[in-house]
Design an enzyme around this catalytic site. Structure first.
Site, PDB file in Angstrom:
ATOM      1  CG  HIS A  54      -1.218   2.554   1.495  1.00  0.00           C
ATOM      2  ND1 HIS A  54      -0.370   1.877   2.575  1.00  0.00           N
ATOM      3  CD2 HIS A  54      -0.983   1.433   0.249  1.00  0.00           C
ATOM      4  CE1 HIS A  54      -0.235   0.635   1.957  1.00  0.00           C
ATOM      5  NE2 HIS A  54      -0.577   0.501   0.975  1.00  0.00           N
ATOM      6  CG  HIS A  56      -2.977  -0.043  -1.992  1.00  0.00           C
ATOM      7  ND1 HIS A  56      -1.495  -0.085  -2.512  1.00  0.00           N
ATOM      8  CD2 HIS A  56      -3.297   0.562  -3.346  1.00  0.00           C
ATOM      9  CE1 HIS A  56      -1.447   0.444  -3.534  1.00  0.00           C
ATOM     10  NE2 HIS A  56      -2.426   1.176  -4.064  1.00  0.00           N
ATOM     11  CG  ASP A  58      -2.637  -5.147   0.517  1.00  0.00           C
ATOM     12  OD1 ASP A  58      -2.918  -4.091   0.053  1.00  0.00           O
ATOM     13  OD2 ASP A  58      -1.280  -5.444   0.590  1.00  0.00           O
ATOM     14  CG  HIS A  59      -2.156  -1.831   3.511  1.00  0.00           C
ATOM     15  ND1 HIS A  59      -0.902  -2.052   4.269  1.00  0.00           N
ATOM     16  CD2 HIS A  59      -1.544  -2.428   2.136  1.00  0.00           C
ATOM     17  CE1 HIS A  59       0.008  -2.384   3.354  1.00  0.00           C
ATOM     18  NE2 HIS A  59      -0.263  -2.760   2.289  1.00  0.00           N
ATOM     19  CG  HIS A 113       3.198   1.757  -2.300  1.00  0.00           C
ATOM     20  ND1 HIS A 113       3.295   1.033  -2.875  1.00  0.00           N
ATOM     21  CD2 HIS A 113       1.821   1.482  -1.384  1.00  0.00           C
ATOM     22  CE1 HIS A 113       2.391  -0.089  -2.921  1.00  0.00           C
ATOM     23  NE2 HIS A 113       1.359   0.212  -1.989  1.00  0.00           N
ATOM     24  CG  ASP A 130       2.566  -1.802   1.106  1.00  0.00           C
ATOM     25  OD1 ASP A 130       2.808  -2.251   2.238  1.00  0.00           O
ATOM     26  OD2 ASP A 130       1.615  -2.062   0.253  1.00  0.00           O
ATOM     27  CG  HIS A 169       3.312  -6.462   1.914  1.00  0.00           C
ATOM     28  ND1 HIS A 169       2.527  -7.174   1.536  1.00  0.00           N
ATOM     29  CD2 HIS A 169       3.014  -5.317   1.779  1.00  0.00           C
ATOM     30  CE1 HIS A 169       1.379  -6.815   0.977  1.00  0.00           C
ATOM     31  NE2 HIS A 169       1.740  -5.293   1.409  1.00  0.00           N
TER      32      HIS A 169
HETATM   33 FE    FE Z   1       0.435  -3.648   0.419  1.00  0.00          FE
HETATM   34 ZN    ZN Z   2       0.066  -0.892  -0.888  1.00  0.00          ZN
END
Ligand code: FE
Ligand code: ZN
Length: 257
Positions: A54, A56, A58-59, A113, A130, A169
């Site tokens: 996805h 985001h 942090d990905h 998400h 996530d 995570h």
């Molecule tokens: Fe994440």
């Molecule tokens: Zn995420």
């Protein structure tokens, strides 16, 4: 296919997937480039592909730097994440395959998400981003409880029990504490808390889990447990116990846990 877990940022996981026939590699969700590059060099493989679950940051945070260092990567994501995933070249829609080296995989469309969330599936391994965490699930930023319920229970839940689930995570210990708070009599959760605490105190990670374990310990896949339903009823007596209502209430309880 060989899988190497790469811890990134605070508690993120990227995964390096190596096609052992060709020594070509794909990386799932590179949060940042440096630890991924270190692992690629350590393994002596050639990175050809990024698989983003996805959009985001942090990905996808490492996409651009990896693409500079290893030009002409194929970068996969859902078609609806166009303009949200840096450098995306492949826009997945229903029925499409993913591939690198001689490996062929598929994906599950998992809105909840985010609206473009995916799970990548290669044989008996799946990369859930996530959407599913061990004993938990992601927050509902762009989707409804009904969508997330379907993504977890129908889509991911439709895979084989022995499927290994690699998640985004290291939230497992906190997730298990919440799981026990809504189902204190669940012995599988009690056992898993001990097992994960032993792993973590010896510096290891809790990824992957298996679908069979999640069916036993993940409250978001246990909406028809009588103990969970009784817990939900005690907090929100006015609500019915349809699975999706139980799911919605659980997600709210977790947000405030
Ligand atoms: Fe994440
Ligand atoms: Zn995420």
């Amino acid at each position: 296919m060989k899988i190497v877990t790469i811890p990134c940022l605070q508690d993120n996981f990227a995964y390096l997937l190596i096609c052992t026939k060709t020594q070509q590699a794909a990386v799932v969700d590179p949060s940042e480039a440096a630890p991924v590059i270190n692992e690629i060099e350590r393994q002596g493989v050639k990175l050809t592909t990024i698989l983003n679950t996805h959009h985001h940051w942090d990905h996808v945070g490492g996409n651009q730097d990896l693409n500079t260092k290893y030009p002409q990567l194929l970068i996969f994501g859902h078609e609806s994440d166009r303009d949200r995933i840096p450098g995306q070249t492949e826009f997945l829609k229903s029925g499409d395959e993913v591939h690198f080296g001689e490996q062929r995989g598929t994906f599950l469309y998992n809105p909840g998400h985010t609206s473009g969330a995916l799970t990548y599936v290669f044989d008996k391994t799946a990369f859930t981003g996530d959407t599913l965490f061990a004993a938990g699930c992601g927050r509902l930023f762009e989707g409804t409880p009904a969508q997330m319920h379907d993504s977890l229970n129908i889509q991911i839940g439709g895979l084989a029990d022995e499927t290994e689930l690699y998640f985004g995570h290291e939230y497992t210990e906190a997730n298990l504490r919440f799981a026990l708070s809504v189902e204190s009599g669940n012995e599988d959760i009690q056992k898993k808390i001990k097992a994960v605490s032993a792993l973590r105190s010896s510096g290891k990670f809790s990824t992957p889990t298996t679908l069979a374990e999640e069916r036993l310990t993940n409250p978001f896949m246990r909406c028809n447990s009588t103990e969970i339903q009784a817990c939900v009823k005690s907090k929100e007596p006015q609500h019915n116990l349809a699975e999706q209502e139980v799911f919605r209430t659980l997600r709210e309880l977790k947000n405030n846990f």
